[in-house]
Design an enzyme around this catalytic site. Structure first.
Site, PDB file in Angstrom:
ATOM      1  N   GLU A  90       0.751  -1.248  -0.041  1.00  0.00           N
ATOM      2  CA  GLU A  90      -0.123  -0.039  -0.150  1.00  0.00           C
ATOM      3  C   GLU A  90       0.684   1.133  -0.061  1.00  0.00           C
ATOM      4  O   GLU A  90       2.031   1.256   0.665  1.00  0.00           O
ATOM      5  CB  GLU A  90      -1.009  -0.156   1.216  1.00  0.00           C
ATOM      6  N   GLY A 223       6.270  -2.407   6.358  1.00  0.00           N
ATOM      7  CA  GLY A 223       7.619  -2.853   6.320  1.00  0.00           C
ATOM      8  C   GLY A 223       8.503  -2.250   7.283  1.00  0.00           C
ATOM      9  O   GLY A 223       8.148  -0.980   7.622  1.00  0.00           O
ATOM     10  N   ASN A 278       8.331   5.443  20.843  1.00  0.00           N
ATOM     11  CA  ASN A 278       7.016   4.941  21.108  1.00  0.00           C
ATOM     12  C   ASN A 278       6.952   4.553  22.699  1.00  0.00           C
ATOM     13  O   ASN A 278       5.851   4.006  23.179  1.00  0.00           O
ATOM     14  CB  ASN A 278       6.841   3.521  20.411  1.00  0.00           C
ATOM     15  N   ASN A 352      -4.010   4.649  16.039  1.00  0.00           N
ATOM     16  CA  ASN A 352      -5.001   4.258  15.515  1.00  0.00           C
ATOM     17  C   ASN A 352      -5.470   2.822  15.427  1.00  0.00           C
ATOM     18  O   ASN A 352      -4.618   1.800  15.411  1.00  0.00           O
ATOM     19  CB  ASN A 352      -4.822   4.369  13.738  1.00  0.00           C
ATOM     20  N   CYS A 395      -1.720   5.854   9.744  1.00  0.00           N
ATOM     21  CA  CYS A 395      -0.341   5.266  10.421  1.00  0.00           C
ATOM     22  C   CYS A 395      -0.680   3.925  10.970  1.00  0.00           C
ATOM     23  O   CYS A 395      -1.611   3.565  11.686  1.00  0.00           O
ATOM     24  CB  CYS A 395       0.419   6.046  11.603  1.00  0.00           C
TER      25      CYS A 395
END
Ligand code: SAH
Ligand code: SF4
Length: 415
Positions: A90, A223, A278, A352, A395
């Site tokens: 994508e 990826g 993160n 998300n 994302c």
């Protein structure tokens, strides 16, 4: 059959020699593939017909195909892109930037300098002027579905800007617990042609004129680019020298492959780096990103510090906010301690949600406090606007979730 798209100039020179041709044919082919962005071999008009036939007998063009698109209410378009062997990845087109409102004047000025430098560079690279007497780039003449509407509001002012989000692998091996791509596992690496080809195919669809329109690239699709390092860097060279996008307008995001970050630091031509931090400590990071057991935060930051930086450069740290997991004020203070003294900025990404993933979104008030805590302590921090959430293009949502999208919003581009 071997593909042409993705080959470097030395590779094309070898190919030309194999066909009994002089080296200047390699340069013509390079320009046709990347500057003109031909959509079929017939468009390589600098080649005599016999040579085009000889070429077609042994090679395919190898430009990946946009087979389906989902268009978001905010102008974002998500494409399903098909490679030669029928795999799909994508790619996302986001008009008006990448959803992070942090383009200040200094950055804009640096951008303009990058444009000029690149223009001078391509002049020395390519001695051949573009064909005259032809209106517009070859690509816009041959590709159906050229859609000039989706450029966003800035297009009205004669200023077109967009960001393309590019995939680097089919699936991903890293297994971050909050990410939908992780659920696919890893199928295979993309080739340099498949990585750069996503960009060319999307540029063709929108009739982009390089040098006039402003294109940013983010390698943040499916990826882990740094687990496909060589192919990724080859694609970068094609995008910079062939297609004409300055490296200062590209950002590669990594989950933190320490040896690859150290290699990256030594590259003469290099996009900007974003590290998916993160979490503010190893304990939380190990839970949400198991790869932390291999390279912990300290090791990653040491590797990032080896990247040569000018005063104008910075490293971006991405931080996906997961409700109750990493979004509390003490986490923000830990982030400040970690990044102290680094020329850094932080992009906060509100998680998300996706099917089968057991996290919750952070409370809006917690997002606000987190951002303000970082900003007030001198760390520039932005909140990434979610783009294309209605079409699962935001994302981490790049999974083949077409079944979740109302059929009315999906457009089939090829049979
Ligand atoms: N593999 C690379 C690049 C692709 S992911 C990396 O991990 O950096 C790009 C960004 O999307 C990363 O910062 C990642 O942490 C974030 N991301 C992944 N899943 C997400 C989700 N569900 N919601 C918000 N951000 C997500
Ligand atoms: Fe792979 Fe990045 Fe998703 Fe982690 S966040 S699984 S590294 S794509």
């Amino acid at each position: 059959m071997d593909s042409l798209f993705g080959k470097s100039l030395p590779e094309l020179t070898e190919l030309a020699a194999g066909l009994g041709q002089k080296p200047y044919r390699a340069r013509q082919l390079y320009d046709a593939l990347y500057k003109q962005r031909v959509a079929s071999m017939d468009e390589i008009t600098t080649f005599p017909a016999a040579l085009r036939e000889a070429l077609a007998a042994e090679y395919t063009l190898g430009l990946p195909e946009l087979v389906q698109t989902a268009v978001s209410v905010d102008g974002t378009e998500r494409y399903l892109v098909r490679t030669g062997d029928g795999e799909t990845v994508e790619t996302v087109w986001m008009p008006d930037g990448d959803g992070v409102e942090n383009t200040d004047e200094a950055e804009e000025a640096a951008d303009n300098r990058a444009d000029q430098k690149l223009a001078a560079h391509s002049k020395t690279l390519s001695s051949r002027p573009e064909r005259s007497g032809v209106e517009g780039p070859a690509s816009t003449r041959s590709v159906k579905n050229v859609d000039k509407r989706n450029w966003g509001a800035l297009a009205e002012a004669g200023y077109r800007r967009a960001t393309i989000c590019v995939s680097s692998q089919v699936g991903c091996a890293v297994n971050c617990q909050f990410c939908l791509t992780a659920k696919l596992g890893i199928k295979r690496d993309l080739t340099p042609g498949e990585i750069a080809g996503q960009v060319a195919a999307v540029l063709n669809r929108h009739g982009v004129k390089m040098g006039k329109d402003r294109i940013n690239l983010v390698f943040m699709g499916m990826g882990e680019p740094f687990l496909n390092y060589d192919n990724f860097m080859k694609a970068v060279m094609i995008l910079v020298e062939g297609i004409g996008i300055p490296p200062s307008r590209m950002t590669v995001s990594t989950s933190g492959i320490e040896p690859a970050i150290r290699r990256f630091a030594l590259e003469p031509v290099r996009p900007k780096l974003a590290l998916s931090l993160n979490a503010s400590n190893d304990t939380v990071r190990e839970q949400i990103m198991p790869i932390t057991r291999k390279w912990n935060i300290a090791k990653l930051l040491d590797a990032v510090r080896t990247i040569p930086m000018t005063k104008r450069d910075w490293v971006t740290f991405e931080y996906v906010l997961l409700g109750g997991v990493n979004d509390q004020p003490h986490h923000a203070h830990e982030v400040l301690a970690l990044l102290k003294g680094m020329h850094a900025k932080v992009n906060l990404i509100v998680w998300n949600p996706g099917p089968g993933i057991d996290y919750t979104q952070p409370a809006p008030a917690d997002v606000e406090v987190f951002q303000q805590t970082l900003i007030q302590n001198g760390l520039p921090t932005y909140i990434r606007r979610p783009r294309g959430r209605d079409i699962y293009a935001a994302c981490g949502q790049l999974k083949r979730t077409t079944e979740s999208i109302p059929a009315a919003e999906l457009v089939q581009l090829t049979a």
